[in-house]
Motif scaffolding. Structure first.
Motif, PDB file in Angstrom:
ATOM      1  N   ASP A  63       0.822  -1.208   0.000  1.00 22.43           N
ATOM      2  CA  ASP A  63       0.000   0.000   0.000  1.00 22.43           C
ATOM      3  C   ASP A  63       0.860   1.264   0.000  1.00 22.43           C
ATOM      4  O   ASP A  63       0.508   2.265  -0.637  1.00 22.43           O
ATOM      5  N   GLN A  64       1.998   1.214   0.718  1.00 31.39           N
ATOM      6  CA  GLN A  64       2.880   2.377   0.728  1.00 31.39           C
ATOM      7  C   GLN A  64       3.510   2.596  -0.643  1.00 31.39           C
ATOM      8  O   GLN A  64       3.642   3.738  -1.101  1.00 31.39           O
ATOM      9  N   SER A  65       3.869   1.515  -1.290  1.00 33.05           N
ATOM     10  CA  SER A  65       4.421   1.629  -2.637  1.00 33.05           C
ATOM     11  C   SER A  65       3.349   2.083  -3.620  1.00 33.05           C
ATOM     12  O   SER A  65       3.587   2.924  -4.490  1.00 33.05           O
ATOM     13  N   ASP A  66       2.140   1.534  -3.458  1.00 34.10           N
ATOM     14  CA  ASP A  66       1.043   1.906  -4.357  1.00 34.10           C
ATOM     15  C   ASP A  66       0.690   3.383  -4.207  1.00 34.10           C
ATOM     16  O   ASP A  66       0.377   4.071  -5.186  1.00 34.10           O
ATOM     17  N   ILE A 104       6.709   3.362 -15.244  1.00 35.29           N
ATOM     18  CA  ILE A 104       6.902   2.795 -13.907  1.00 35.29           C
ATOM     19  C   ILE A 104       7.105   1.290 -13.984  1.00 35.29           C
ATOM     20  O   ILE A 104       7.997   0.725 -13.329  1.00 35.29           O
ATOM     21  N   ASP A 105       6.298   0.616 -14.812  1.00 32.02           N
ATOM     22  CA  ASP A 105       6.446  -0.834 -14.966  1.00 32.02           C
ATOM     23  C   ASP A 105       7.818  -1.197 -15.520  1.00 32.02           C
ATOM     24  O   ASP A 105       8.440  -2.180 -15.098  1.00 32.02           O
ATOM     25  N   ALA A 106       8.311  -0.409 -16.468  1.00 34.13           N
ATOM     26  CA  ALA A 106       9.616  -0.695 -17.067  1.00 34.13           C
ATOM     27  C   ALA A 106      10.732  -0.594 -16.025  1.00 34.13           C
ATOM     28  O   ALA A 106      11.667  -1.411 -16.016  1.00 34.13           O
ATOM     29  N   VAL A 107      10.651   0.393 -15.148  1.00 30.75           N
ATOM     30  CA  VAL A 107      11.666   0.543 -14.095  1.00 30.75           C
ATOM     31  C   VAL A 107      11.691  -0.694 -13.204  1.00 30.75           C
ATOM     32  O   VAL A 107      12.765  -1.227 -12.875  1.00 30.75           O
ATOM     33  N   MET A 108      10.525  -1.183 -12.815  1.00 29.92           N
ATOM     34  CA  MET A 108      10.468  -2.303 -11.879  1.00 29.92           C
ATOM     35  C   MET A 108      10.847  -3.635 -12.527  1.00 29.92           C
ATOM     36  O   MET A 108      11.424  -4.501 -11.877  1.00 29.92           O
ATOM     37  N   THR A 109      10.531  -3.807 -13.814  1.00 28.66           N
ATOM     38  CA  THR A 109      10.959  -5.050 -14.467  1.00 28.66           C
ATOM     39  C   THR A 109      12.468  -5.042 -14.688  1.00 28.66           C
ATOM     40  O   THR A 109      13.122  -6.084 -14.575  1.00 28.66           O
ATOM     41  N   LEU A 149      12.382   4.277  -8.860  1.00 33.18           N
ATOM     42  CA  LEU A 149      12.816   3.101  -8.096  1.00 33.18           C
ATOM     43  C   LEU A 149      12.824   3.399  -6.604  1.00 33.18           C
ATOM     44  O   LEU A 149      12.331   2.601  -5.790  1.00 33.18           O
ATOM     45  N   GLU A 150      13.364   4.546  -6.227  1.00 31.50           N
ATOM     46  CA  GLU A 150      13.444   4.898  -4.811  1.00 31.50           C
ATOM     47  C   GLU A 150      12.067   5.193  -4.233  1.00 31.50           C
ATOM     48  O   GLU A 150      11.749   4.773  -3.105  1.00 31.50           O
ATOM     49  N   ARG A 151      11.231   5.903  -4.968  1.00 23.61           N
ATOM     50  CA  ARG A 151       9.911   6.269  -4.462  1.00 23.61           C
ATOM     51  C   ARG A 151       9.023   5.045  -4.264  1.00 23.61           C
ATOM     52  O   ARG A 151       8.134   5.038  -3.404  1.00 23.61           O
ATOM     53  N   LEU A 152       9.247   3.995  -5.058  1.00 21.89           N
ATOM     54  CA  LEU A 152       8.432   2.791  -4.920  1.00 21.89           C
ATOM     55  C   LEU A 152       8.967   1.854  -3.839  1.00 21.89           C
ATOM     56  O   LEU A 152       8.180   1.220  -3.127  1.00 21.89           O
ATOM     57  N   ASN A 153      10.284   1.762  -3.695  1.00 20.98           N
ATOM     58  CA  ASN A 153      10.866   0.749  -2.814  1.00 20.98           C
ATOM     59  C   ASN A 153      11.240   1.253  -1.423  1.00 20.98           C
ATOM     60  O   ASN A 153      11.073   0.544  -0.433  1.00 20.98           O
ATOM     61  N   TYR A 154      11.756   2.460  -1.314  1.00 23.07           N
ATOM     62  CA  TYR A 154      12.184   2.955  -0.006  1.00 23.07           C
ATOM     63  C   TYR A 154      11.012   3.099   0.974  1.00 23.07           C
ATOM     64  O   TYR A 154      11.178   2.785   2.170  1.00 23.07           O
ATOM     65  N   HIS A 163      21.721   5.969   3.560  1.00 24.06           N
ATOM     66  CA  HIS A 163      21.283   6.513   2.274  1.00 24.06           C
ATOM     67  C   HIS A 163      19.760   6.421   2.137  1.00 24.06           C
ATOM     68  O   HIS A 163      19.115   7.379   1.685  1.00 24.06           O
ATOM     69  N   VAL A 164      19.191   5.284   2.510  1.00 24.64           N
ATOM     70  CA  VAL A 164      17.738   5.102   2.413  1.00 24.64           C
ATOM     71  C   VAL A 164      17.024   6.164   3.248  1.00 24.64           C
ATOM     72  O   VAL A 164      16.061   6.805   2.781  1.00 24.64           O
ATOM     73  N   ALA A 165      17.477   6.364   4.479  1.00 24.54           N
ATOM     74  CA  ALA A 165      16.832   7.332   5.367  1.00 24.54           C
ATOM     75  C   ALA A 165      16.965   8.750   4.825  1.00 24.54           C
ATOM     76  O   ALA A 165      16.017   9.554   4.887  1.00 24.54           O
ATOM     77  N   GLU A 166      18.124   9.086   4.285  1.00 22.92           N
ATOM     78  CA  GLU A 166      18.324  10.429   3.730  1.00 22.92           C
ATOM     79  C   GLU A 166      17.400  10.685   2.546  1.00 22.92           C
ATOM     80  O   GLU A 166      16.816  11.775   2.420  1.00 22.92           O
ATOM     81  N   ARG A 167      17.264   9.704   1.671  1.00 23.85           N
ATOM     82  CA  ARG A 167      16.392   9.883   0.504  1.00 23.85           C
ATOM     83  C   ARG A 167      14.921   9.973   0.928  1.00 23.85           C
ATOM     84  O   ARG A 167      14.154  10.749   0.361  1.00 23.85           O
TER      85      ARG A 167
END
Length: 698
Positions: free
Chosen positions: A486-489, A505-510, A601-606, A655-659
């Protein structure tokens, strides 16, 4: 002799028996014991033949993975194999259960092999990001031919005894390994058979030396399954060495490649996942003597996509299933879908030709919930609304026998609230399967407030029995997987409003390694499921809701985030969706901008990593590795990245926390602020791995 390896004499046949439970792993001590026993048997004048066998439920099922990377001690693996292969007396491997990895390599160094009918033989090292390191890439092609060897080594999938016999990997199927092994040894002696050393037998390589096309075709088919993985292609290169090079040169190439892969980041991640599965079997806060209840018959309520997949999972392992619905048409459609799926699998050769009929015979489709009276486990798989699930559980409480376990396949809803509709909350829990349920390996086992210990243990046990990876989780909205999803969505929908398109977005994740992008996945699963769930929770998603209101539910309606022409499964970007997105920008006064792939990538996964930190701090998950398993086996997270939290550790939590803090500031979204646990780990210079170690120690 070693306590783990016993040598006994039956007239003129020496029996070497390995007993290293539970799977007779090839530890250093076991190798020592086998080497000593073989040398004693060779030196004993009264011994004419040697049989290698194992106690317990399996032959040697692989090396001891805990010893990987440690300095080896004499005898080396190569010395043991050479001693066996060069024995002047025939050595017969008598196999039952699983002969896997180093176990099969040891058997390949024997002169002959026999096996029980249920035996499985394979080299699964590729699933740990490795390849066989004991001559398996060179001996197996000489035993079965390079094409089958490539398939077995590059996929890691074993073969059964019947195929092993037909392809020359074993000489005979026997009823009892020790008895059959002794009988075959005496046959070899009576017939004065030459001792077959696979290293010297190139007879099955000659065809591939003159025509490489069949081998190349097999490699092409494997490549489609191995996207992003290093080990399958490395294995293929070394198997090809068996065709082109003498045994010693091929073995040298194998050792060099094995050593390189052991040190690779991919193998480290895959080995992490292996140990994560083992760790997940340990359920905190349960009495040590808790035993599972017996489950012989299962009922599934609901013959929709999820219900059908769950029922298939049980029938696949021989457990009878009563599939229950209130609508005759829906029930017939569900049963027809099972038949179609199994027949298709048989046509592709992934299951035996007679399997569809056998599995369909285990399915009993009925109308009426009162048919649960004689089952041991009921799994509710109806639509995701609390009112409907409560009504179903009231009925199940009325008809299910005392002691039957009642599980809900809910993706989000509170199990405690559902259990309160019954007079037996101790027998209620969640068993959240993932779509498609007959394929995906994960089962989130959701512990309710009053779930009894034996109810929990039974759910874990039966999940493993049907080849699922069970992960026990606690109560919260969405549990572990969907709460993170849900957070990623949320970020996906925001990125659409900021200027990204679904296909970008799909291309980045694949490219990252996911089997499909999130919008393609949404179309496959059905957009209406999430839509109805959002409406029940009072949540709005501007673009997704508009698509659903237009009847675009995904692939099943031919249109969703993409369009699907003529019943095709291929997603095609749809100008109508782009137009709707542009209209939404205008209506909301948004100015679209160009968004880079790294930001996507960062906005979806972090944010998922951040939410996982909250999940850990709340105790909803017991271990970081449990969270990683949920994503590896429920969502298709690339196994060579080890899971979201393992991946975050490799990037660096600082790095994750900073982003996250940066995105929180840029978007004004407070949910992106680093979670308290994440901040503490960063402040202490620690990781999720160190958090797991501290939690385990305490």
């Amino acid at each position: 002799m070693s306590e783990l390896v016993k040598l006994k004499l039956h007239e003129d046949i020496a029996i070497i028996a390995v007993n290293n439970p539970p799977v007779n792993a090839l530890s250093a001590a076991v190798k020592d014991g086998i080497m000593e026993s073989v040398n004693v048997a060779i030196a004993a004048p009264e011994v004419r033949g040697i049989v290698l066998t194992c106690a317990g439920r399996s032959f040697i099922a692989g090396a001891d993975i805990n010893e990987l990377g440690r300095p080896s001690r004499p005898p080396t693996w190569e010395e043991l194999l050479a001693t066996m292969e060069n024995s002047p007396k025939p050595i017969i491997a008598a196999i039952h259960g699983n002969a896997l990895g180093g176990g099969l390599e040891l058997a390949l160094a024997c002169h002959f092999r026999v096996a029980t009918e249920d035996a499985k033989l394979g080299l699964p090292e590729v699933k740990l990001g490795l390849l066989p390191g004991g001559g398996g890439t060179q001996r197996l092609p000489r035993a079965v031919g390079p094409e089958l060897a490539l398939k077995m080594i590059a996929t890691g999938d074993p073969i059964l005894a019947a195929e092993a016999l037909s392809r020359g990997l074993i000489e005979q199927i026997v009823d009892n390994p020790e008895v059959g092994g002794k009988a075959f040894a005496r046959k070899v002696l009576a017939e004065r058979r030459l001792l077959r050393k696979l290293r010297d037998d190139d007879s099955k390589l000659s065809a591939a030396r003159s025509d490489r096309s069949t081998f190349t075709d097999m490699l092409s088919s494997i490549a489609k399954r191995a996207r992003g993985l290093e080990a399958p292609f490395a294995a293929a290169n070394v198997v090809e060495c068996a065709i082109d090079l003498p045994f010693e040169e091929g073995s040298k190439k194998e050792r060099e490649t094995f050593n390189r892969l052991v040190a690779s980041e991919q193998s480290k991640a895959q080995r992490y996942a292996f140990f994560a599965e083992r760790e997940a079997r340990k359920i905190p806060d349960l009495p040590v003597d808790t035993k599972a209840r017996s489950v012989d018959r299962v009922a599934v309520i609901g013959s929709g996509t999820m219900g059908v997949g769950i029922a298939m999972s049980f029938a696949n392992t021989g457990i009878p299933v009563t599939l229950i619905d209130t609508n005759e048409r829906h029930l017939k459609r569900g049963i027809g879908l099972m038949q179609k799926n199994w027949v298709g699998s048989a046509a592709r050769g992934s299951i035996p030709a007679d399997a569809p009929a056998k599995r369909m015979a285990l399915i009993n489709g009925v109308i009426g919930i009162d048919s649960v009276k004689n089952v041991d486990l009921v799994i509710e798989a109806v639509f995701e609304t609390m009112a409907l699930k409560k009504e179903v559980f009231r009925q199940l409480d009325k008809y299910a026998r005392p002691g039957a376990i009642i599980a809900s396949n809910t993706s989000y809803l509170r199990i405690g609230e559902i259990a309160d509709e019954t007079r037996r909350p101790q027998d209620v829990l969640g068993m959240h399967f993932f779509w498609p349920a007959n394929v995906m390996k994960l089962c989130e086992i959701v512990r309710g407030p009053q779930t009894a210990p034996d109810t929990l243990v039974t759910a874990v046990s039966i999940s493993r029995q049907i080849a699922k990876v069970p992960v026990v989780v606690g109560l919260c909205h969405g549990f572990v997987g969907n709460r993170m999803w849900d957070q990623s969505d949320k970020q996906r929908q925001e990125l659409l409003l900021e200027g990204a398109l679904p296909q970008q977005i799909d291309a980045v994740m694949t490219r990252f390694g996911m089997p499909m992008g999130p919008f393609v996945m949404s179309d496959m699963a059905g957009m209406d499921v999430g839509w109805f769930a959002r409406k029940e929770q009072g949540i709005k998603s501007e673009i997704a809701d508009a698509l659903c209101e237009a009847g675009r539910y995904g692939r099943k309606t031919g249109k969703g985030w993409y369009k699907y022409e003529g019943g095709s499964r291929t997603p095609i970007p749809d100008p109508d969706v782009e137009r709707l997105i542009e209209e939404t920008w205008a209506r909301l006064g948004r100015k679209p901008r160009a968004i880079g792939c790294q930001e996507i990538l960062e906005r979806l996964n972090y944010p998922m990593v951040n939410e996982a930190a909250r999940i850990l701090e709340e105790g909803v998950a017991s271990r970081p590795s449990d969270i990683d398993l949920v994503w590896l086996y429920g969502y298709g997270w690339p196994i060579y990245r080890g899971g979201p939290l393992y991946w975050a550790d490799q990037i660096g939590l600082k790095h994750v926390a900073e982003r996250l803090a940066c995105y929180a500031n840029e978007t004004g979204d407070a949910s992106l602020e680093p979670a308290p646990l994440l901040k503490r780990l960063v402040a202490k210079g620690e990781s999720f791995a160190s958090f797991a170690s501290i939690a385990k120690a305490s």
